[in-house]
Each structure stands twice: as C-alpha cells, then as structure tokens.
Motif scaffolding. Structure first.
Motif, PDB file in Angstrom:
ATOM      1  N   GLY A 119       0.812  -1.211   0.000  1.00 54.15           N
ATOM      2  CA  GLY A 119       0.000   0.000   0.000  1.00 54.15           C
ATOM      3  C   GLY A 119       0.841   1.255   0.000  1.00 54.15           C
ATOM      4  N   THR A 120       0.315   2.284  -0.634  1.00 55.96           N
ATOM      5  CA  THR A 120       0.930   3.612  -0.633  1.00 55.96           C
ATOM      6  C   THR A 120       0.012   4.571   0.099  1.00 55.96           C
ATOM      7  OG1 THR A 120       2.163   3.345  -2.699  1.00 55.96           O
ATOM      8  CG2 THR A 120       1.595   5.571  -2.060  1.00 55.96           C
ATOM      9  N   SER A 121       0.569   5.306   1.073  1.00 57.65           N
ATOM     10  CA  SER A 121      -0.164   6.361   1.757  1.00 57.65           C
ATOM     11  C   SER A 121      -1.470   5.822   2.349  1.00 57.65           C
ATOM     12  CB  SER A 121      -0.405   7.518   0.785  1.00 57.65           C
ATOM     13  OG  SER A 121      -0.775   8.691   1.461  1.00 57.65           O
ATOM     14  N   MET A 122      -2.629   6.349   1.951  1.00 55.18           N
ATOM     15  CA  MET A 122      -3.897   5.862   2.483  1.00 55.18           C
ATOM     16  C   MET A 122      -4.079   4.375   2.187  1.00 55.18           C
ATOM     17  SD  MET A 122      -6.587   6.472   4.218  1.00 55.18           S
ATOM     18  CE  MET A 122      -7.879   7.694   4.286  1.00 55.18           C
ATOM     19  N   GLY A 123      -3.542   3.926   1.055  1.00 55.06           N
ATOM     20  CA  GLY A 123      -3.625   2.500   0.744  1.00 55.06           C
ATOM     21  C   GLY A 123      -2.883   1.648   1.754  1.00 55.06           C
TER      22      GLY A 123
ATOM     23  N   LEU B 207      11.820   9.867   5.520  1.00 59.40           N
ATOM     24  CA  LEU B 207      10.870   9.315   4.555  1.00 59.40           C
ATOM     25  C   LEU B 207       9.597  10.151   4.491  1.00 59.40           C
ATOM     26  CD1 LEU B 207      11.156   5.495   5.405  1.00 59.40           C
ATOM     27  CD2 LEU B 207      12.557   6.858   3.830  1.00 59.40           C
ATOM     28  N   VAL B 208       9.058  10.262   3.269  1.00 62.29           N
ATOM     29  CA  VAL B 208       7.784  10.953   3.064  1.00 62.29           C
ATOM     30  C   VAL B 208       6.854  10.048   2.264  1.00 62.29           C
ATOM     31  CG1 VAL B 208       8.758  13.270   3.197  1.00 62.29           C
ATOM     32  CG2 VAL B 208       8.671  12.097   0.984  1.00 62.29           C
ATOM     33  N   ASP B 209       5.695  10.592   1.966  1.00 59.81           N
ATOM     34  CA  ASP B 209       4.626   9.861   1.290  1.00 59.81           C
ATOM     35  C   ASP B 209       5.116   9.085   0.065  1.00 59.81           C
ATOM     36  OD1 ASP B 209       2.192   9.411  -0.428  1.00 59.81           O
ATOM     37  OD2 ASP B 209       1.237  10.537   1.189  1.00 59.81           O
ATOM     38  N   GLY B 210       4.732   7.818  -0.010  1.00 57.37           N
ATOM     39  CA  GLY B 210       5.127   6.982  -1.137  1.00 57.37           C
ATOM     40  C   GLY B 210       4.535   7.404  -2.448  1.00 57.37           C
ATOM     41  N   GLY B 211       3.469   8.216  -2.401  1.00 53.70           N
ATOM     42  CA  GLY B 211       2.832   8.662  -3.621  1.00 53.70           C
ATOM     43  C   GLY B 211       3.714   9.546  -4.479  1.00 53.70           C
ATOM     44  N   VAL B 212       4.797  10.069  -3.920  1.00 50.68           N
ATOM     45  CA  VAL B 212       5.718  10.900  -4.700  1.00 50.68           C
ATOM     46  C   VAL B 212       6.296  10.112  -5.867  1.00 50.68           C
ATOM     47  CG1 VAL B 212       7.888  12.204  -4.633  1.00 50.68           C
ATOM     48  CG2 VAL B 212       6.292  12.329  -2.694  1.00 50.68           C
ATOM     49  N   VAL B 213       6.629   8.845  -5.620  1.00 45.08           N
ATOM     50  CA  VAL B 213       7.253   8.032  -6.673  1.00 45.08           C
ATOM     51  C   VAL B 213       6.430   6.798  -7.042  1.00 45.08           C
ATOM     52  CG1 VAL B 213       9.610   8.764  -6.149  1.00 45.08           C
ATOM     53  CG2 VAL B 213       8.635   6.802  -4.939  1.00 45.08           C
ATOM     54  N   ALA B 214       5.479   6.413  -6.207  1.00 50.96           N
ATOM     55  CA  ALA B 214       4.696   5.195  -6.476  1.00 50.96           C
ATOM     56  C   ALA B 214       3.286   5.367  -5.933  1.00 50.96           C
ATOM     57  CB  ALA B 214       5.361   3.972  -5.859  1.00 50.96           C
ATOM     58  N   GLU B 215       2.506   6.205  -6.614  1.00 50.77           N
ATOM     59  CA  GLU B 215       1.121   6.419  -6.189  1.00 50.77           C
ATOM     60  C   GLU B 215       0.340   5.113  -6.211  1.00 50.77           C
ATOM     61  OE1 GLU B 215      -2.673   9.313  -7.318  1.00 50.77           O
ATOM     62  OE2 GLU B 215      -0.823   9.381  -8.483  1.00 50.77           O
ATOM     63  N   VAL B 216       0.690   4.242  -7.138  1.00 47.15           N
ATOM     64  CA  VAL B 216       0.152   2.877  -7.158  1.00 47.15           C
ATOM     65  C   VAL B 216       1.336   1.923  -6.963  1.00 47.15           C
ATOM     66  CG1 VAL B 216      -1.933   3.254  -8.498  1.00 47.15           C
ATOM     67  CG2 VAL B 216       0.227   3.034  -9.697  1.00 47.15           C
ATOM     68  N   PRO B 217       1.358   1.165  -5.867  1.00 46.35           N
ATOM     69  CA  PRO B 217       2.533   0.359  -5.513  1.00 46.35           C
ATOM     70  C   PRO B 217       2.623  -0.965  -6.261  1.00 46.35           C
ATOM     71  CG  PRO B 217       0.856   0.088  -3.841  1.00 46.35           C
ATOM     72  CD  PRO B 217       0.311   1.098  -4.832  1.00 46.35           C
ATOM     73  N   VAL B 218       2.609  -0.899  -7.581  1.00 47.33           N
ATOM     74  CA  VAL B 218       2.616  -2.110  -8.399  1.00 47.33           C
ATOM     75  C   VAL B 218       3.924  -2.885  -8.224  1.00 47.33           C
ATOM     76  CG1 VAL B 218       2.387  -3.039 -10.720  1.00 47.33           C
ATOM     77  CG2 VAL B 218       1.087  -1.002 -10.062  1.00 47.33           C
ATOM     78  N   ALA B 219       5.051  -2.177  -8.314  1.00 45.32           N
ATOM     79  CA  ALA B 219       6.352  -2.849  -8.222  1.00 45.32           C
ATOM     80  C   ALA B 219       6.530  -3.514  -6.863  1.00 45.32           C
ATOM     81  CB  ALA B 219       7.472  -1.849  -8.478  1.00 45.32           C
ATOM     82  N   ALA B 220       6.099  -2.845  -5.807  1.00 41.09           N
ATOM     83  CA  ALA B 220       6.224  -3.427  -4.469  1.00 41.09           C
ATOM     84  C   ALA B 220       5.376  -4.681  -4.339  1.00 41.09           C
ATOM     85  CB  ALA B 220       5.810  -2.399  -3.420  1.00 41.09           C
TER      86      ALA B 220
END
Length: 290
Positions: free
Chosen positions: A33-37, A177-190
């Motif tokens: 998940g990224t951020s709220m996800g 660390l900051v919000d993952g949405g900066v580089v991966a708004e959808v965490p497909v690779a993770a």
C-alpha cells in the motif's frame, strides 16, 4: 497480491473493494500500500474484515480525529462578469498561499497524523501480520522508493502517509521518509516483489478541465498532476488487473465523502469481477488469488 494506491479520502474506495473481496471469500496472499492505501491495507490485516475497517473509520470520524485542514486544490473559478474587486481578492489569496508556503516547513506539525494512525492501528510489528505487507514511502534525500516490510507497523504507515509540505518527514532507521505517492502512487512494483499476479486499486485524482483564468498555483498544480499521471500509467501497465473507481473529482481531505467512496469502491469491484467472470467463462473467481 493486492496493491492499494494513495489518494487521501479517495482511499476509502479500498474499503468498498475489500467488502466485495470478502463477499467472494477472496483473501489476498500479500498487500502493498501507498499512503492511504497502506493504512487501509494494514487495518484490513489487523481487523480481519472490511466491515471492521469501516466501523473503525466511522468511530474515528465521530471523534474528530482526522485532519481538518483545507486541502490544496485548484483555485475557485472567477465568473466572466465577476466584479474587479473580487478578482483582486482572488489574486491576493493566491499570493497569501504562496507566502504561507515559503515561511512554513509544513502545514501541520505531524501530531494529527500520529494520533489518527495510533487510533486506527494497534502497536504491532509488520511481522505480526497474518500475511506479507509492504508500506511504500519515498526517501526524501535520494527520491528512491522505500519498501517497509519489517518493523513497527504504525511507523511504516506514518512514513508512507507523510504528505510532503503537509506533515514532517518520518525518520526510519536514520532515513527521512515521506509519502510513497511521490514516486509510487500505485505500488505495483512493491506488490510484484511479493510474488504472483497483482490486482491494483487506483484511487487517483483526475486532472480538472482547463479554465480560461487559471492562476499561478493552478498551472503549477496542473503540470505536477500531468507528470504524476504519466508515471502512474506506466506503473499500472505492469499490473495484472486494475480496478478504477470513478472518484477522480474528490479532494484528498474531503472526508465527508466517506460513504460515497465506499459505494464507488463496491461498484467498481462488482463491475470488475463481473467482467472477469465472463472472461474466465465459468472458472471460479477465487482464481484471482493466484
């Protein structure tokens, strides 16, 4: 594997999607998940069902724990026959927003985010969760994607949800660390790294229609959204399936849309599974777990 995108209040759609998963007795083998996800995904693993996640969120809103700051959105539009003094007022407001941004490191001090996450999640480690879980954050110095899959659950989610400029960065193992949405708004690779096929829930915002009187902040935000959309679409291309709820008009802190977002998530998931069932020609929907 389930990948849950960021989007603030739009992330409530994840609850609706999960309600449909529960209805079909589909349990993901892992969640990224990224951020709220990351927050909703962690809650789902901790509380066990989407219904419990929904109930916990309702309690949170009833207690007024969520941040009430007005989200940064496109500026209100002027009418073509708007009075000149009102037009001047709008220009002044634009300048005040810029001045505020230049003289404060963040809008909030971070305590609101900490309080909300601490209320929504128990003090566990990621290793305590029943299945693998990854919260995606961004390294503030290098800009690299950081995947948090071990250690304190609350801190991982807080780091993944620390919106740049809105709340301070979180220090994890010496890294800011900051919000993952900066580089991966959808965490497909993770999610891919956890193994198997990936079902993504995209909770992104639409780019609003172009207006004749856009101000400086409007243009800056529009171009940033264009860049984000391009990156997001490239990342989504690596997903196996994508659920796209129709919620792109909602701002990140529009918490009052809670019920609307859950309903939109349910509707999108029902449509998705209906299409997949037809494609699979009678095979079990449970096939999506592989």
């Amino acid at each position: 594997m389930l990948a849950l995108g960021g989007g603030g209040a739009r992330g409530f759609v994840h609850i609706g999607v999960m309600k449909v998963l529960d209805k079909h007795s589909i349990r993901p083998r892992a969640i990224a998940g990224t951020s709220m996800g990351s927050l909703v995904g962690a809650m789902y693993l901790v509380h066990g069902t989407a219904a419990e996640v929904e109930a916990r969120w309702r309690e949170t809103m009833e207690q007024g724990i969520l941040p009430t700051v007005t989200p940064v959105t496109m500026m209100p539009r002027a009418e073509k026959k708007e009075h000149p003094l009102i037009q001047v007022a709008r220009q002044i407001k634009n300048q005040l927003v810029v001045s505020f941004a230049l003289n404060r490191s963040t809008v909030l001090d971070g305590s609101v985010l900490d309080r909300a996450v601490d209320f929504l999640l128990p003090d566990l480690t990621i290793e305590d969760l029943p299945i693998p879980f990854t919260a995606v954050a961004t390294h503030l110095e290098t800009g690299e994607e950081v995947r948090l899959s071990r250690g304190p659950l609350r801190m991982a989610v807080k780091a993944s949800s620390s919106i740049p400029g809105m709340v301070p960065a979180k220090s994890v193992d010496g890294d800011e660390l900051v919000d993952g949405g900066v580089v991966a708004e959808v965490p497909v690779a993770a999610a891919r790294a956890l193994g198997g096929s990936v079902l993504v829930v995209d909770a992104s915002m639409d780019i609003p229609p172009l207006e004749y009187d856009e101000l400086a902040l409007d243009t800056m935000m529009r171009t940033q959204m264009m860049t984000s959309r391009l990156l997001r679409e490239r990342q989504l291309a690596d997903a196996t399936w994508v659920v796209r709820p129709k919620i792109g008009h909602v701002a990140w802190a529009d918490w009052k849309t809670f019920d609307e977002m859950i309903e939109a998530g349910e509707a999108a998931a029902k449509e998705f599974f209906g299409e997949e069932v037809r494609k699979l020609e009678g095979r079990k929907v449970r096939k999506l777990e592989s």
